[in-house]
Write a protein that holds these residues in place. Structure first.
Motif, PDB file in Angstrom:
ATOM      1  N   UNK A  73       0.860  -1.182   0.000  1.00  0.00           N
ATOM      2  CA  UNK A  73       0.000   0.000   0.000  1.00  0.00           C
ATOM      3  C   UNK A  73       0.896   1.230   0.000  1.00  0.00           C
ATOM      4  N   UNK A  74       0.447   2.281  -0.679  1.00  0.00           N
ATOM      5  CA  UNK A  74       1.198   3.546  -0.667  1.00  0.00           C
ATOM      6  C   UNK A  74       0.471   4.539   0.220  1.00  0.00           C
ATOM      7  N   UNK A  75       1.209   5.096   1.183  1.00  0.00           N
ATOM      8  CA  UNK A  75       0.654   6.042   2.143  1.00  0.00           C
ATOM      9  C   UNK A  75       1.592   7.230   2.283  1.00  0.00           C
ATOM     10  N   UNK A  76       1.065   8.414   2.026  1.00  0.00           N
ATOM     11  CA  UNK A  76       1.799   9.650   2.268  1.00  0.00           C
ATOM     12  C   UNK A  76       3.149   9.649   1.560  1.00  0.00           C
ATOM     13  N   UNK A  77       3.182   9.224   0.298  1.00  0.00           N
ATOM     14  CA  UNK A  77       4.412   9.230  -0.472  1.00  0.00           C
ATOM     15  C   UNK A  77       5.341   8.076  -0.199  1.00  0.00           C
ATOM     16  N   UNK A  78       4.928   7.109   0.614  1.00  0.00           N
ATOM     17  CA  UNK A  78       5.739   5.935   0.923  1.00  0.00           C
ATOM     18  C   UNK A  78       5.054   4.690   0.373  1.00  0.00           C
ATOM     19  N   UNK A  79       5.771   3.945  -0.441  1.00  0.00           N
ATOM     20  CA  UNK A  79       5.237   2.703  -0.977  1.00  0.00           C
ATOM     21  C   UNK A  79       5.663   1.567  -0.045  1.00  0.00           C
TER      22      UNK A  79
END
Length: 376
Positions: A73-79
């Protein structure tokens, strides 16, 4: 592999009339974290320790290059890559039957993961390589499909087996650059397209910073393995006074380098392949120029004949379709030669690192030998 992944990924749906929302609006504090519209650019990739273990295990058990899918999952620019699974290796990867088999296996795995409430969102794929050379048509085709269908474009994580065999786990994350993807989607991949997009082999992929996260339990376990403790022996020898569960490795002291010869062979082979490809491109270029010259000569002769007929008061002859009379071949693609240059560069950089390390060992060994001779 590219055809199988393309068949299993969800197809883009046509836009429909928006329905009235029946859910509560997203709080302002969570709007950036959720990032439904994928507006936050990807900053870095984070691999879980489980994913690292699976990739290393899959690569070490196979005698050829392996690949698989990354889930997360990608969250806040972090994959965040939390899980992975390998894909079957088929010798006839372009065969329709093997592609359908891979597609069915991938679909069944994603369905099973969804049933057990595990992450089943595809965020990319991984590929093993040797000596840093990972450019291939399959990787580019697969990554192009991911960047077209996945929300954040997906990434390809490359695992270098040659460095892992020397005790250094090497993981790097890449995705296709915007300029290369624009030229790739507008065939043919000609020299004019390369010049207009300012492309070289270094601009095919753009590297994304990668981080590895391990859970506290695994970190505590590794610390207990490396922690020094007293020997349980009644009268231990000086070498056995302190022990650790992780035994020291002395392979780094070996002056020989078995991969150096293989590295040189790969460099020579890649250069030969590049020269062969350049020869083929030169042949196609001469053939295109020859056909164009024949077509231009025919057009000039037809114009001259019509001018003479007009001077004699006769009706001009109808102009023939030159494309039907002369089969001018299309300009060949330069993608293969660009990828071969990337392989030569990767092999050369690996050769530089291994040879410099061997030279340092030889000088250190020579210094130790000279010091032993000078001592009384």
């Amino acid at each position: 592999m590219a055809a199988a992944i393309a068949a299993s990924l969800p197809a883009p749906q046509a836009a429909s009339a928006p329905a009235a929302p029946i859910h509560e609006p997203i709080p302002a504090s969570m709007a950036k974290l959720i990032d439904i519209e994928a507006e936050i650019p990807l900053k870095y990739v984070q691999l879980e320790g489980l994913v690292i273990s699976k990739i290393v295990k899959h690569s070490s058990e196979s005698h050829s290059s392996v690949h698989g899918l990354l889930l997360g999952l990608d969250l806040d620019g972090t994959l965040e890559v939390t899980n992975s699974f390998p894909l079957p290796h088929n010798l006839g990867d372009e065969d329709e039957k093997s592609s359908k088999t891979t597609s069915r296996y991938q679909t069944a795995m994603l369905r099973s993961l969804k049933e057990v409430r595990a992450d089943d969102s595809v965020v990319g794929f991984y590929q093993s390589t040797t000596m840093g050379a990972f450019y291939s048509q399959t990787i580019i085709d697969t990554q192009a499909i991911h960047q077209e269908k996945l929300r954040q474009g997906g990434v390809v994580v490359v695992h270098d087996l040659s460095r892992a065999n020397r005790g250094n786990a090497s993981f790097r994350a890449f995705r296709l650059s915007k300029d290369f993807l624009d030229a790739y989607r507008r065939p043919p991949f000609s020299a004019k397209s390369m010049i207009s997009h300012k492309l070289t082999f270094n601009s095919i992929m753009e590297e994304i910073p990668l981080k590895i996260r391990t859970n506290p339990l695994l970190s505590a376990f590794v610390s207990t393995l490396s922690e020094r403790h007293l020997s349980p022996l009644a009268e231990p020898t000086p070498a056995e006074v302190y022990r650790t569960s992780l035994h020291p490795l002395y392979s780094t002291l070996n002056l020989g380098n078995p991969t150096l010869t293989k590295n040189l062979e790969n460099v020579v082979e890649a250069i030969d392949n590049y020269k062969t490809e350049e020869g083929n491109l030169a042949y196609h270029t001469r053939q295109i120029a020859r056909e164009k010259a024949r077509a231009e000569a025919y057009i000039a002769k037809q114009k001259e004949e019509n001018a003479n007929r007009l001077a004699q008061g006769l009706a001009p002859l109808p102009e023939d379709d030159v494309s039907r009379l002369f089969k001018i071949p299309p300009e060949p693609s330069r993608l293969e030669s660009m990828m071969l240059l990337g392989q030569v560069d990767a092999y050369a950089k690996t050769l530089e690192g291994t040879s410099s390390l061997s030279l340092v060992k030889m000088y250190a060994a020579r210094a130790g030998t000279d010091a032993g001779r000078d001592s009384p």
